[in-house]
Write an enzyme that holds these catalytic residues in place. Structure first.
Site, short mmCIF file in Angstrom:
data_model
loop_
_atom_site.label_atom_id
_atom_site.label_comp_id
_atom_site.label_asym_id
_atom_site.label_seq_id
_atom_site.Cartn_x
_atom_site.Cartn_y
_atom_site.Cartn_z
N CYS A 249 -9.27 5.51 -4.71
CA CYS A 249 -9.18 5.54 -6.16
C CYS A 249 -8.48 4.27 -6.62
O CYS A 249 -7.79 3.61 -5.84
CB CYS A 249 -8.44 6.78 -6.65
N HIS B 213 1.25 1.99 1.24
CA HIS B 213 0.16 1.57 0.35
C HIS B 213 0.48 0.21 -0.28
O HIS B 213 0.87 0.12 -1.45
CB HIS B 213 -0.03 2.64 -0.72
N CYS C 9 -5.99 -1.13 -6.51
CA CYS C 9 -5.96 -0.53 -5.17
C CYS C 9 -7.25 -0.75 -4.39
O CYS C 9 -7.26 -0.65 -3.16
CB CYS C 9 -5.70 0.96 -5.28
#
Length: 393
Positions: free
Chosen positions: A378, A348, A88
């Site tokens: 994160c 996302h 991510c």
């Protein structure tokens, strides 16, 4: 060391899983942003030294997708490119690597960011090479296995959000309220046109017609507290994390053009923001979502800022439980965080999200004439990243 600045920041709209952008590969999406950065800044394509793009789901994508995006985006063969995978955090880590290259004098101009098409992540036969002599073979979903599965604890990263909810006392009601707020902020921002300056429209085909996709597809117009409350837990039958208070699976790309301040002056380009500091940290993978706390603290320490000095914050919303845990630990002013909604509403696309939040942060700082900004995420596997930027007074 050289000061590093951002002179262009763009992204595609974010598409729903198997939605409007599903027919466009990550390379196609990334190349659109690369091309648009060249066109809008007026920087000659041959002047770019390197392209650094994050992409997590690369099975079947071909060699070095960043290189493909660079060439397809109109850059000459002389421009090198590298694809990185920091899950991510990939899109933000790309900016860190670009900053280092420019600071060290190894490059003057770098395009950095990320790209992802989660809709096109293939299923794979892991034993096809060695052969399954008898019986059935199992297809592995590369989207889940490579993007959403904790390799250390052998469970979905959604379980880590349940861990945080228990650890920090985050109730289902708080999570749903947070998710609804994210949806409402995103819808208000879209209605007000606050994302238009940062979005590169995507031309796509549907039923034989050419459509222009210029708006984020994920935000819900029908989000409600009642609807969120009806959803069942996704990862633990007795848990509190649902599809409604978690980020979604998406497609999209984002990138920025970075260069030394001296080069920006020589090219007479306006400076959108300056890179001030970057930090990355590691934490217990089972509590991966809390990592932005430590990345933020380290990043602020490096730049010499207090959190209260930061005007705007973009903190990726992997899960409402995760975002609320981070906010509880950092005690930041929620009015400055994700002012136009976050990943729970917007989506996302994992390899692109790090740069997506940075692009949105830069443009919102320009609109508000804000001076100091922070982006943080994160990372599955137990890591966190943070980056600070500053605009001239």
């Amino acid at each position: 060391m050289k000061d590093v600045v951002i002179v262009g920041a763009l992204r595609t709209p974010i598409g729903c899983f198997r939605g409007a952008l599903a027919g466009h590969s990550a390379v196609e999406l990334g190349s659109l942003v690369v091309k648009a950065l060249i066109e809008r800044t007026g920087v000659p394509a041959y002047a770019v030294d390197e392209v650094i793009l994050g992409q997590v789901l690369t099975a079947g994508a071909g060699q070095n997708p960043a290189r493909q995006s660079a060439i397809k985006g109109g850059l000459p063969n002389s421009v090198s490119a590298i694809t990185i995978n920091d899950v991510c955090g990939s899109g933000l880590k790309a900016l860190h690597l670009a900053t280092q290259a420019i600071q060290c004098g190894e490059a003057d101009i770098v395009i950095a960011g990320g790209q992802e098409n989660m809709s096109r992540a293939p299923h794979v036969l892991t034993d096809s090479r060695t052969g399954a002599q008898l019986g059935n073979s199992q297809l592995v979903d590369s989207l889940v296995h490579d993007g959403l599965w904790d390799a250390f604890n052998d469970y979905h990263i959604g379980v880590t959000a349940e861990n945080l909810a228990r650890e920090y006392g985050i109730s289902r009601q708080l999570q749903d309220a947070y998710a609804l707020s994210s949806q409402q902020k995103a819808r208000a921002a879209i209605d007000a046109g606050r994302f238009k300056d940062e979005i590169v429209p995507v031309m796509t085909q549907s039923n034989g017609q050419t459509l222009v996709v210029d708006t984020d597809e994920q935000p819900r117009t029908d989000a409600s507290a009642e609807g969120l409350a009806r959803l069942n837990p996704s990862f633990d039958s007795l848990g509190s994390v649902t599809a409604g208070n978690a980020s979604s699976i998406n497609d999209g790309a984002a990138a920025v053009m970075m260069m030394s301040e001296a080069k920006a002056r020589a090219l007479n380009l306006p400076v959108l923001a300056r890179i001030r500091a970057f930090a990355s940290v590691g934490v217990d993978p089972a509590l991966m979502g809390i990592a932005p706390v430590y990345a933020t603290r380290r990043c602020l320490e490096r730049v010499g800022w207090q959190l209260a000095e930061v005007d705007l914050i973009e903190a990726n919303e992997a899960f409402a439980a995760q975002a609320l845990s981070v906010g509880k630990m950092l005690e930041w002013d929620e009015r400055r965080v994700n002012v136009n909604g976050g990943a729970i509403a917007l989506g996302h696309p994992i390899g692109a999200s790090g740069c997506r939040i940075l692009v949105s942060l830069v443009h919102e700082m320009v609109k508000r004439n804000a001076r100091k900004g922070l982006a943080t995420l994160c990372i599955g596997g137990g890591q966190g990243v943070a980056l600070t930027i500053e605009r001239d007074e």
